[in-house]
Every structure is written in structure tokens, then in C-alpha cells.
Design a protein around this motif. Structure first.
Motif, PDB file in Angstrom:
ATOM      1  N   UNK A   1      -3.504  24.408  26.980  1.00  0.00           N
ATOM      2  CA  UNK A   1      -2.777  23.182  27.296  1.00  0.00           C
ATOM      3  C   UNK A   1      -1.296  23.516  27.470  1.00  0.00           C
ATOM      4  N   UNK A   2      -0.422  22.711  26.937  1.00  0.00           N
ATOM      5  CA  UNK A   2       0.977  22.887  27.323  1.00  0.00           C
ATOM      6  C   UNK A   2       1.907  23.538  26.305  1.00  0.00           C
ATOM      7  N   UNK A   3       1.441  23.744  25.098  1.00  0.00           N
ATOM      8  CA  UNK A   3       2.372  24.207  24.070  1.00  0.00           C
ATOM      9  C   UNK A   3       2.646  25.712  24.120  1.00  0.00           C
ATOM     10  N   UNK A   4       1.837  26.414  24.907  1.00  0.00           N
ATOM     11  CA  UNK A   4       2.093  27.849  25.054  1.00  0.00           C
ATOM     12  C   UNK A   4       2.258  28.148  26.538  1.00  0.00           C
ATOM     13  N   UNK A   5       3.296  28.913  26.875  1.00  0.00           N
ATOM     14  CA  UNK A   5       3.549  29.205  28.288  1.00  0.00           C
ATOM     15  C   UNK A   5       3.934  30.663  28.452  1.00  0.00           C
ATOM     16  N   UNK A   6       3.969  31.085  29.694  1.00  0.00           N
ATOM     17  CA  UNK A   6       4.354  32.462  29.978  1.00  0.00           C
ATOM     18  C   UNK A   6       5.795  32.666  29.536  1.00  0.00           C
ATOM     19  N   UNK A   7       6.041  33.819  29.000  1.00  0.00           N
ATOM     20  CA  UNK A   7       7.391  34.126  28.546  1.00  0.00           C
ATOM     21  C   UNK A   7       8.272  34.432  29.751  1.00  0.00           C
TER      22      UNK A   7
END
Lengths: 359, 359
Positions: free
Chosen positions: A346-352
Motif C-alpha cells: 500500500x502507501x506507507x512504504x515507498x522506493x527510497x
DNA sequence: TTGAAAGCGCTAACAA
DNA sequence: TTGTTAGCGCTTTCAA
């Protein structure tokens, strides 16, 4: 009005009740003609055997009892948190048992009651279920298992931690799920990934930590002491953990909490300290509780296959429900049957993004 | 191992099985001494009557069956929305039936199946429950009610819309709840309060609209046509409704949506158009679905008393569970038994500050 | 391949 | 106040 009995069917089919019984039970040595006539009569009368009479006469019961913990369930209910776990469990079990014309009975058990053994034995004596599905914490309650063994009733344990040789054990691969989530974060470019544990007393918590460490190690990443914060599965422990990471300047770009409540705490704690998720900090949880989907941002997490575990349990409790593959498979070597979890992106983890490493 | 029977108890108590039966059934004309001895034996042996034998012998069954809609339930499950409704219902029913040593069985029914009548009759014939709890949409399914009537099985209907004289009807006061919410918004200083309806086919939706209108009228407020938008209980219809209000310059300070999904749509639609909640626009919903609590801002809404309705239903299905007050109360005059709802004040609706009226 | 009879653990008439 | 006896609707011996 009053419904048809086996005698009515026998009369309509011009056969004996024993023949009807034989046909209905799929016994061998029945002529096709007889079977035909009986089935026609059954159909015509809309006949269905009485579960009470069958049970009384000694046939295997067609009832599967789900034993859920009273205290836990009531507590969830009171707190308005709901019982997503319960309803998913039931759905999974229901979908399976109904295929075999079985029924699901839900019973509350007080795992802390001093009279537990007696009460449970009495309950089992009065119901005589075909099988029992146990949920935590009763999956690991020796008193419960003993009562079941004594009553000679088959049981399946969801998410057990000890004595995995007793009954059918069903679980998810906690270690691997945590490994996968960690690997996912690494794929997203994260290197400095922190972990918030649950209570050490929980085997699940320990395995999740193992999975995290394994994934880090296999990707050549370090997990120094200060990357791992001790939590206790509560929201508050998540808040505390992120505060600790920030205060100690651990400079993490992602935090993987070992359950959703804790992750939600991390989310809020981070926001309180001015960190944006996921731009400044990626956060991942574990469980996929109802709140995870509605969090802001929606929480990336592991979905526990509660329904699938219950379905698996049911298939092992009711004869004829196992798929050929399942039936052919060797019993798990000293472990549990595993149901497939899901990584909910979902949205709480993204590409660094290659600009910063905060926290 | 194999558990005690009534014969064992009789032997241990030095009495006949009929005496044991009498004591256990609380029949009159039993000497205190006998009762004493029997109870002691029961206690000593951990005896509990077999529900199968009892049912077969003609005693009233101790099983309450909850008939939940298969399609709806599976759909909720698939969509990951969960089944908060189901678990709340079950908890309410469970807490009550266990007090009277009864059991809860959950059955899925396909309300759209062509063979519904037959299947259901067969199911009832095989289980013979003491009573049945019906949830929407089966509460209003004539085929289901007919099957139950024919089988002579008592039933309670949760949230029925038609034929309220059939069975025990349990509901909440939709109109009054909507009235209360509207009055609450008015108390908060709002005057220009819009309403988003549900499908006109639903009686609940119509009653909520009535409550809104009544509250507005009684407070001397107008509800012109353009204050009321037609919705259909979906998120999307909420988005559309708020867009319409804004585009038509209706200048509302609050919007009351007739369910939570719609309210959540309003919330998002408002945000998309640059309106802050609750500063620029207050929003209220109805139902208290799991998402309501986790929405941003948390949704002010009406909590449907699902557990209480189920508990009320159970109390009316199992003898001896009614409180004295309930037993003494006159049957509702051509209507339903009402369970108390709750106004959940959260963050999406706030007092109107006297500066603006936007949207 | 089929059927007759006994009995599962209770409750309900009917006696005593 | 208590006990005896006959089922409830099935499955299970055991015969035919």
C-alpha cells in the motif's frame, strides 16, 4: 408440515430403511436400480437426515465447533476494535464445511476459568462435534488439548506455538513472511531498515525477527543492535520505538514493525516528529488488521491468511474435503500446515529516493 | 473416556432416569432431597445431557441458527472489507444464548438460489433449531419466512422492512437516529445542512431522510430541493453529491450522508475540491463501519446496534432469557423491537465558526 | 444384494 | 413424589 423421515423415503422407494441408509451413506453393494429409486424418493420428498438422530445412532457428527476465546473476543468487541479475525476465520471454515454438508457451531471458551476442563468436557459431551477448530490462545492451552484428547475428538490448531505433534496444526510461515517484507523494502532501495519486535514470549514475534535478520544478512546488510527496538505489539510501543530511533540518530529510512498496531504507532510517532511517510520514512506492518487499510497513509503489511488457515483446518477435520494433492502430501515434518500469506503493498512504504537518510 | 449418560447419573444418585430428567428440566414435584442427590451426581460425573438425544426425544432444541446471506458475506469477504456486521451480530447472539446453555450455529443461505425453499426446508429439517435469526436481505425474503413458518420454527428478523407482523422483528429507530444526528449538527451551529440519500428502494434510507427533514423543520430550518442529493449508498455517490453541492453553489456548512461509505466519499470529494473537514465542511455518516473510525478525520456517525439487535433477537427466541421488563412490555404496536443506537461523535463534524459558509 | 431387529440417550405418557 | 415403558430417527449388528 412435519418433515419426512427415513421411513417415508423407504416406503416411497419400496425398500427398507436400511437400504435407504446404505444409499445415503454411499455404502457398497447397492444395486443401481435401488439407488435410483431411493434417490428419486429422497428428491421427491425433499428428505434430509436428522443430524440428531444420526449423531445419536453413532454416526460421525456433522458439526464442526469453532472454539474462540471468550475474554479476547469480548474485549475486542467492547473496545470497538471489532473481530475481523473471527469473521475471517468463520468464513473460511464455513465455505469448506458446507461443501460436505457439515455445520459450524461457534462456542466461547474462558481460557482462564478454573473449571475449564470440566466445562469443556461437558460441552464436548453434549455437542459431540466431528472436529474442533482452536484459535489462539486456546491453540496452546494444554487443558483444552487434554480435554479434546480425552473426549477422542479431532482438532485443528490455528497458529500454535508448542507441541506441534498434537492435533492438526495450521499456521502461516511467519519467518518467511517477515523475510519477504524485509526483502521488499530492500528492493525499494532501503538499506538502513529498523525493526520493532513484539513480546519475546510470542513465538510469532521471534520468528518475524528472525526473518528480518535473515533477509538483511542475505543481502549483505547489517543489523546492529540499535536497528532493533523492543516493542510489545501495542500502538504505544511503536510510538516509543520511533522516538528512540530518532533520538539515538539511528538514521533509518524504513521501519518494519512486527504487527500493525505497532506500525500505526510508528506512523503517528514519526508524524509527530515531523517525518513524512513515506517520503522521509517508509513503514511496514504485519497482520493486516482492519485499521491498516484505512490508515493514512494506508499501511503496507502482511495479510495473515486467517480464512485460509481455517479452511485448511476444516478440510483436515471433515473427511472427503482434502484435495488430492493435500491428501497425498506428506504430513508436515514436525511442523504446521502452512497457508499462503499475502504482501499487501500500500502507501506507507515507498522506493527510497537517493536524497536523504533521515530519522 | 466415553462420557456419562443419564443412566450413570441415575445409578449414582440412586434414582430413576425419569427423576434425573425431571430435576434437570426443573419440573415441579421433586423432593428437595432427590434434587440434591441428583445434582450431586451430575456434578460428580461432570454430566451434561446430549443435545442430540434431547432433540431426538422431542425436547426443544438448544440450537439457535443464524442465517446469513451467502452472496453478501462472500462478497464482503472477497473485497477485503471484512464482516464487521457478522461478527458483531454473532457476539451479541452468543453472549445471550450461552447464558441459557444454548448454542449458535451459523449457516449461509443463497437468497437468490432457485432451490432456496427446498434447501432451506431440508436444512431446517436436519438441524431443527430452537429458533432462527435472520439478517438482511433474508429478513425480508418471503420464501425464507414461508419455509420457517411451514417448519414451525420461531424466528427473529433483524432490520426487516415489510410484513412486520411475521416473526419477531428487531431493528433500530432509523428515523430517530437521523433526527438526532441532524439535531446534533444544528446544535453545532449549522443551518445549511445537506443530505445525501440512499437508494429509494431501501426503507432505511427513506426513514433516515424523514428524520433529517423532521429535525430541520422542527428547528425552523428549510430543506430546499437542492439540499438533498440522491445517492445510492456507495462511496462514489458521495463524491458525486459533494461535487454537485459545490458546483451548484449550495453553500452548505455540513453534509449528512445516509451511510458511511457515502460519507467517506463526501469526505474525499470535499478534500479534492480544497475543502477542509471539519473546518470548511462538517460531515456525518450513518452505520459506523470499521472504516469510519480510521477515516481522516474520524467520521462522526451513528453506530448501528448490531450486537444489541442480535442479543434482543436471541432473548426472544430462547425462553427464560427475557428480562422482566422485556417480558412485561407490550409487543411493539405493529412495529419492531428497538435496540438503542449510539451517536458516535468523532472529528468530521465540528461546531460552526461564525466566519464562512462554503461549498 | 437386501432386510429385520436392537439400541444410541433422552423425554413423555402413563402408572404406582 | 417417583418409576416404568415406549418411542424420537437414525446406524449398526446380524441374518437371509
Amino acid at each position: 408440515m412435519s418433515s419426512a423421515t427415513i421411513y417415508d423415503v423407504a416406503a416411497a422407494a419400496g425398500a427398507s430403511i436400511k437400504s435407504v441408509s446404505r444409499v445415503l451413506n454411499g455404502e457398497a453393494n447397492v444395486s443401481a436400480a435401488l439407488r435410483e429409486r431411493v434417490m428419486a424418493a429422497v428428491e421427491a420428498l425433499g428428505y434430509r437426515r436428522s443430524i440428531s438422530a444420526r449423531a445419536l445412532a453413532g454416526a460421525a457428527s456433522s458439526i464442526i465447533a469453532a472454539l474462540v476465546d471468550a475474554e479476547l473476543t469480548i474485549e475486542h468487541w467492547r473496545s470497538g476494535r471489532g473481530n475481523d479475525y473471527l469473521s475471517r476465520l468463520e468464513m473460511g471454515a464455513l465455505m469448506e464445511v458446507r461443501r460436505a454438508d457439515h455445520h459450524l457451531m461457534v462456542e466461547l471458551v474462558d481460557h482462564a476459568s478454573p473449571g475449564l476442563k470440566r466445562d469443556l468436557s461437558a460441552l464436548l459431551a453434549s455437542i459431540r462435534p466431528r472436529g474442533v477448530i482452536l484459535t489462539p490462545p486456546n491453540s496452546d492451552n494444554a487443558v483444552v488439548l487434554d480435554a479434546l484428547d480425552e473426549a477422542g475428538i479431532a482438532y485443528a490448531r490455528i497458529g500454535p506455538e508448542r507441541d506441534l505433534h498434537r492435533g492438526v496444526c495450521v499456521a502461516m510461515d511467519e519467518r518467511r513472511a517477515a523475510y519477504d517484507m524485509t526483502a521488499y523494502l530492500i528492493e525499494q532501495g532501503h538499506r538502513r531498515i529498523g525493526f520493532v519486535t513484539g513480546p519475546a514470549a510470542y513465538a510469532a514475534s521471534r520468528r518475524r525477527l528472525e526473518g528480518y535478520r535473515a533477509a538483511m544478512a542475505e543481502h549483505g546488510l547489517e543489523t546492529p543492535e540499535d536497528f532493533v527496538a523492543q516493542g510489545d505489539f501495542t500502538f504505544q510501543s511503536g510510538v516509543a520505538a520511533i522516538a528512540g530511533f530518532i533520538d539515538r540518530r539511528t538514521r533509518l529510512t524504513a521501519v518494519f514493525a512486527s504487527n500493525d498496531d505497532t506500525a500505526l504507532g510508528v506512523l503517528q510517532g514519526a508524524a509527530a516528529r515531523g517525518l513524512r511517510t513515506p517520503q522521509d520514512l517508509s513503514v511496514a506492518g504485519f497482520d493486516d488488521t482492519p485499521g491498516a487499510m484505512f490508515a493514512t497513509p494506508a499501511l503496507t503489511t502482511i495479510r495473515q491468511p486467517v480464512a485460509e488457515m481455517a479452511a485448511l483446518a476444516a478440510r483436515h477435520l471433515v473427511p472427503g474435503l482434502l484435495t488430492e494433492a493435500e491428501a497425498a502430501a506428506a504430513p508436515p515434518s514436525g511442523g504446521c500446515l502452512l497457508a499462503p500469506y499475502e504482501l499487501m503493498v500500500r502507501d506507507s512504504a515507498a522506493a527510497l529516493t537517493p536524497r536523504r537518510s533521515r530519522s
